[in-house]
Design a protein around this motif. Structure first.
Motif, PDB file in Angstrom:
ATOM      1  N   THR A   1      38.383  46.429  50.622  1.00  0.00           N
ATOM      2  CA  THR A   1      37.703  45.328  49.944  1.00  0.00           C
ATOM      3  C   THR A   1      36.816  44.552  50.908  1.00  0.00           C
ATOM      4  O   THR A   1      35.622  44.395  50.694  1.00  0.00           O
ATOM      5  CB  THR A   1      38.723  44.380  49.299  1.00  0.00           C
ATOM      6  OG1 THR A   1      39.547  45.137  48.401  1.00  0.00           O
ATOM      7  CG2 THR A   1      38.021  43.290  48.535  1.00  0.00           C
TER       8      THR A   1
ATOM      9  N   GLN B   1      41.131  39.719  42.998  1.00  0.00           N
ATOM     10  CA  GLN B   1      40.684  41.084  42.736  1.00  0.00           C
ATOM     11  C   GLN B   1      39.372  41.136  41.962  1.00  0.00           C
ATOM     12  O   GLN B   1      38.462  41.885  42.318  1.00  0.00           O
ATOM     13  CB  GLN B   1      41.770  41.848  41.976  1.00  0.00           C
ATOM     14  CG  GLN B   1      41.478  43.339  41.833  1.00  0.00           C
ATOM     15  CD  GLN B   1      42.650  44.094  41.245  1.00  0.00           C
ATOM     16  OE1 GLN B   1      43.598  43.520  40.753  1.00  0.00           O
ATOM     17  NE2 GLN B   1      42.566  45.410  41.282  1.00  0.00           N
TER      18      GLN B   1
ATOM     19  N   THR C   1      36.990  51.335  40.964  1.00  0.00           N
ATOM     20  CA  THR C   1      37.474  50.902  42.275  1.00  0.00           C
ATOM     21  C   THR C   1      38.988  50.720  42.280  1.00  0.00           C
ATOM     22  O   THR C   1      39.569  50.344  43.286  1.00  0.00           O
ATOM     23  CB  THR C   1      36.823  49.566  42.683  1.00  0.00           C
ATOM     24  OG1 THR C   1      37.093  48.593  41.667  1.00  0.00           O
ATOM     25  CG2 THR C   1      35.321  49.721  42.831  1.00  0.00           C
ATOM     26  N   ASP C   2      39.637  50.986  41.142  1.00  0.00           N
ATOM     27  CA  ASP C   2      41.088  50.822  41.032  1.00  0.00           C
ATOM     28  C   ASP C   2      41.776  52.047  41.619  1.00  0.00           C
ATOM     29  O   ASP C   2      41.811  53.116  41.018  1.00  0.00           O
ATOM     30  CB  ASP C   2      41.480  50.651  39.565  1.00  0.00           C
ATOM     31  CG  ASP C   2      42.974  50.352  39.394  1.00  0.00           C
ATOM     32  OD1 ASP C   2      43.703  50.382  40.408  1.00  0.00           O
ATOM     33  OD2 ASP C   2      43.403  50.106  38.255  1.00  0.00           O
TER      34      ASP C   2
ATOM     35  N   MET D   1      35.903  42.637  43.467  1.00  0.00           N
ATOM     36  CA  MET D   1      35.222  43.770  42.840  1.00  0.00           C
ATOM     37  C   MET D   1      33.769  43.432  42.515  1.00  0.00           C
ATOM     38  O   MET D   1      32.873  44.260  42.700  1.00  0.00           O
ATOM     39  CB  MET D   1      35.961  44.199  41.574  1.00  0.00           C
ATOM     40  CG  MET D   1      37.285  44.895  41.833  1.00  0.00           C
ATOM     41  SD  MET D   1      38.167  45.314  40.309  1.00  0.00           S
ATOM     42  CE  MET D   1      37.019  46.466  39.560  1.00  0.00           C
TER      43      MET D   1
END
Length: 729
Positions: A394, A163, A38-39, A167
């Motif tokens: 997100t 973050q 997901t980065d 995630m």
């Protein structure tokens, strides 16, 4: 070629099935695990400034990192925090530190916000080493459990965002969404095939066969990803699922319609299946070829996520095609007419009254059909100019009630919107060290930028040659305002204020999104035209025409614009969203352009078949719609329905994808292929096939003129047979 393939499969079904099983077992046993990330920074090439800043930061501050998680505290009654509350929060921080939770390497209690509404504890976690590393997520779960015990029975409320927490919540939301999508897709296919064929055997056929090859697809993709170091986006699993079942079911549907047609013509089951493969093989192979070309064209993208997604989906379509031409015919050849059990409707030729009436009307007035269907596409396409990309993945990919989303909103009560993901400005001396005056001057310049809420004090590297400034923006890091601030004022100020002999670079997630936007604009200018040219070449070779590919691709791109316009209308105009996910145009391109071409190929192939029977262009269009309309309609409903199931996943990202793709496929099937394309073909007449003789009868085509006639099965039939098409149900 396809007749020979059909005979081989039908006469050796057990060998074909056994070979498939051997290949599946071998690939699954030897393939690595399919992972995703997901980065977003992992998808950008190194020449972008955000990546250069990240590399400089990692080199100068190897042990430094922004907090991976943020514990947000506030009073349960919403009042400002008291000194006693702050003391209690500090005590919670000490107790969490003393708990020595695994992979929690540091907790720092920060003073309350200026308005005293919130207070935070910044959490440092062990860095992830690879895409499958779950340590940060596990640490967040452990922190949440311990935190709940600490604040229970107090006047405080607390939750974890940041973050790592986002995630974790996103992964949990995706897992739930995948389960919903999987169940909805399978149920939809079962119900629709039961309605179409009235047979549970045929309804289960795609579920069983595609389910069997799905593990093969995952293994092949994992092998390719490892071999070429491709980074797969976390959404790939959801897309793969619906592509494999949706496209695979379409190909099986085309085959079974033709099989039933041959049985009704009086052929025995094995001969009928050979004929079905011979007749439908070229059409679905050409259609799959167009889809695969569209997908693999993404390897020209500058973004790693699309360079990986394109081949992954191409592999899925290729396997679905091979299963449709070999595994399914082998299974059906063993079952014979029992595949239609208990229905007897396969024995009777239906009247197809609705599509016959539509076809007759189109044949009489093709101009009116072309204007109305084309006008609808243009009207929706105009709305596409209002498209605004958003990078808020997100919150869009998790539930609004998830802890990270709730406490991210809570955080904004007392801190600037950019506090969760501050931008990082790096200043590097090309030779020597940075002086105090240089740092002060640079800090002042950054602090004066419009849109910047706060600039932290510089942090110097051990060699005093690099300084890092944490810049908190006034706006949320993924917002349009934040992107505009980084793209213009912040980067301009950083570059201009860098003293002689130094270099400045702006990084952080907002900078990554800015560079993403630039990379995607480049991709639009390269990938789309290349894919269009390659698909047109496939169409030209299939149809032996230089005219038809132009208006077919024009109709497909009109459909693309109409689909994007429909998404803008629903989500931006009616629902009031600030924008659509930034990847939506490329995702739509993958499915609307590629699959829209699929349906056009099937319809035009049938139009050519009718023309080769000696019918004039208008009569050919009428009969083409009558016979192929039900096939295209059934395939469009199934494929659009499988993608629409993504809207049940419970997050905005998959909802937008599911809506746009399902609408796009609906437009491709029910507007473009069913009305716009046959109407234009009827209006153009013989000119549509120039310079070939694709619409000529066998008597009209002289030997040696280069126009080879196709036989339906081993060259035994006198009349040319176009692959694809279908029949009225």
């Amino acid at each position: 070629m396809f007749a020979r393939l059909g005979r081989l499969v039908v006469h050796h079904p057990w060998k074909v099935i056994g070979l498939w099983l051997l290949v599946i077992v071998a690939v699954v046993a030897s393939a690595p695990k399919l992972t995703s990330t997901t980065d977003q920074s992992e998808f950008l090439p190194s020449h972008y400034e955000s990546i250069q800043a990240m590399e400089l930061q990692q080199k100068a501050f190897p042990q430094s990192a922004a907090p991976a998680a943020i514990i947000v505290f506030g009073r349960a009654d919403g009042a400002p925090l008291t000194e006693g509350d702050s003391a209690a929060i500090a005590a919670v921080g000490e107790q969490l530190t003393a708990a020595n939770l695994e992979d929690v390497i540091g907790l720092q209690t920060v003073p309350p916000s200026e308005n005293k509404l919130i207070q935070i504890i910044a959490v440092q976690l062990t860095k992830m080493t690879n895409q499958g590393d779950t340590r940060q997520g596990d640490a967040v779960e452990a922190l949440r459990t311990a935190l709940k015990r600490q604040v229970e029975g107090t006047d405080l409320k607390a939750g974890i965002t940041g973050q790592a927490a986002q995630m974790l919540d996103q992964q949990e939301s995706s897992a739930k969404g995948m389960a919903i999508i999987g169940v909805a897709t399978i149920v939809l296919i079962l119900v629709l095939l039961l309605v179409i064929f009235r047979s549970p055997v045929i309804a289960l056929l795609p579920i069983v066969t595609i389910g069997a090859v799905s593990s093969l697809v995952g293994g092949l993709i994992a092998m390719v990803a490892r071999a070429f170091d491709l980074q797969l986006d976390s959404s790939v699993n959801s897309i793969l699922l619906v592509v494999l079942f949706g496209v695979g079911t379409d190909y099986i549907l085309f085959l079974m319609f033709r099989y039933r047609e041959r049985l009704r013509a009086g052929e025995d089951p094995k001969t009928a299946m050979v004929g079905a493969v011979a007749r439908v093989g070229e059409a679905i192979t050409s259609a799959a070829g167009a889809v695969i070309i569209a997908f693999t064209a993404l390897t020209l993208s500058t973004l790693g996520m699309f360079r990986a997604l394109g081949p992954a989906l191409a592999i899925a379509v290729a396997v679905a095609l091979m299963a449709g031409l070999t595994l399914v015919p082998a299974v059906v050849s063993l079952l014979g007419t029992k595949v239609f059990w208990p229905s007897k409707a396969w024995k009777q030729e239906p009247t197809g009254a609705r599509f016959a009436a539509l076809g007759a009307a189109l044949g009489r007035r093709p101009g009116a059909f072309a204007v109305v269907s084309g006008g609808l596409l243009v009207a929706l396409g105009v709305l596409a100019f209002g498209f605004n990309p958003t990078f808020d993945l997100t919150s869009g990919s998790t539930s609004d009630v998830s802890e990270s989303v709730v406490y991210n909103k809570e955080l904004l009560r007392g801190m600037p919107a950019g506090a969760t993901q501050p931008s990082e400005v790096l200043l590097r001396a090309d030779g020597g060290v940075l002086t105090v005056d240089q740092l002060a001057h640079f800090h002042t310049a950054l602090d004066q930028v419009s849109g910047v809420g706060r600039v932290g004090e510089p942090k110097l590297s051990d060699d005093k040659a690099t300084a890092e400034f944490q810049v908190t923006l006034d706006s949320a890091p993924e917002s349009d305002v934040a992107l505009a601030t980084v793209r213009g004022p912040l980067r301009d100020a950083a570059h201009a204020a860098a003293p002689a002999g130094t270099t400045a670079a702006v990084g952080g997630m907002t900078a990554v999104f800015v560079d993403f936007q630039d990379a995607m604009n480049h991709d639009y200018a390269v990938v789309f035209p290349v894919a269009a040219i390659l698909i047109m070449i496939v169409l030209a070779l299939l149809l032996r025409s230089l005219v038809a590919p132009w208006y077919l691709m024009a109709s497909v791109f009109l459909g693309f614009a109409a689909t994007l316009g429909a998404a803008v209308l629903v989500f931006q105009r009616i629902q009031g969203d600030s924008g659509l996910i930034f990847t939506l145009p490329v995702i739509m391109y993958l499915f609307v352009v590629a699959l829209g071409t699929d349906y056009n190929i099937l319809m035009v192939a049938r139009l050519r078949e009718e023309a080769r029977e000696g019918r004039d262009p208008r009569e050919a269009a009428a009969l083409g719609l009558r016979h192929t309309g039900p096939t295209v309609a059934a395939a469009g409903v199934i494929l659009a329905g499988t993608f629409a199931s993504m809207m049940l996943a419970g997050n905005n990202v998959l909802s937008q994808m599911g809506f746009a793709i399902s609408v796009g496929i609906g437009v491709a099937a029910f507007v473009m292929a069913m009305f716009f394309t046959p109407a234009l073909t009827a209006l153009l007449g013989h000119r549509a096939w120039w310079p070939g003789h694709g619409d000529r009868t066998a008597q009209e085509v002289k030997p040696g003129n280069g126009d080879s006639l196709r036989a339906g099965s081993g060259g035994t039939e006198a009349r040319p047979v176009a692959p694809g098409g279908g029949e009225s149900r």
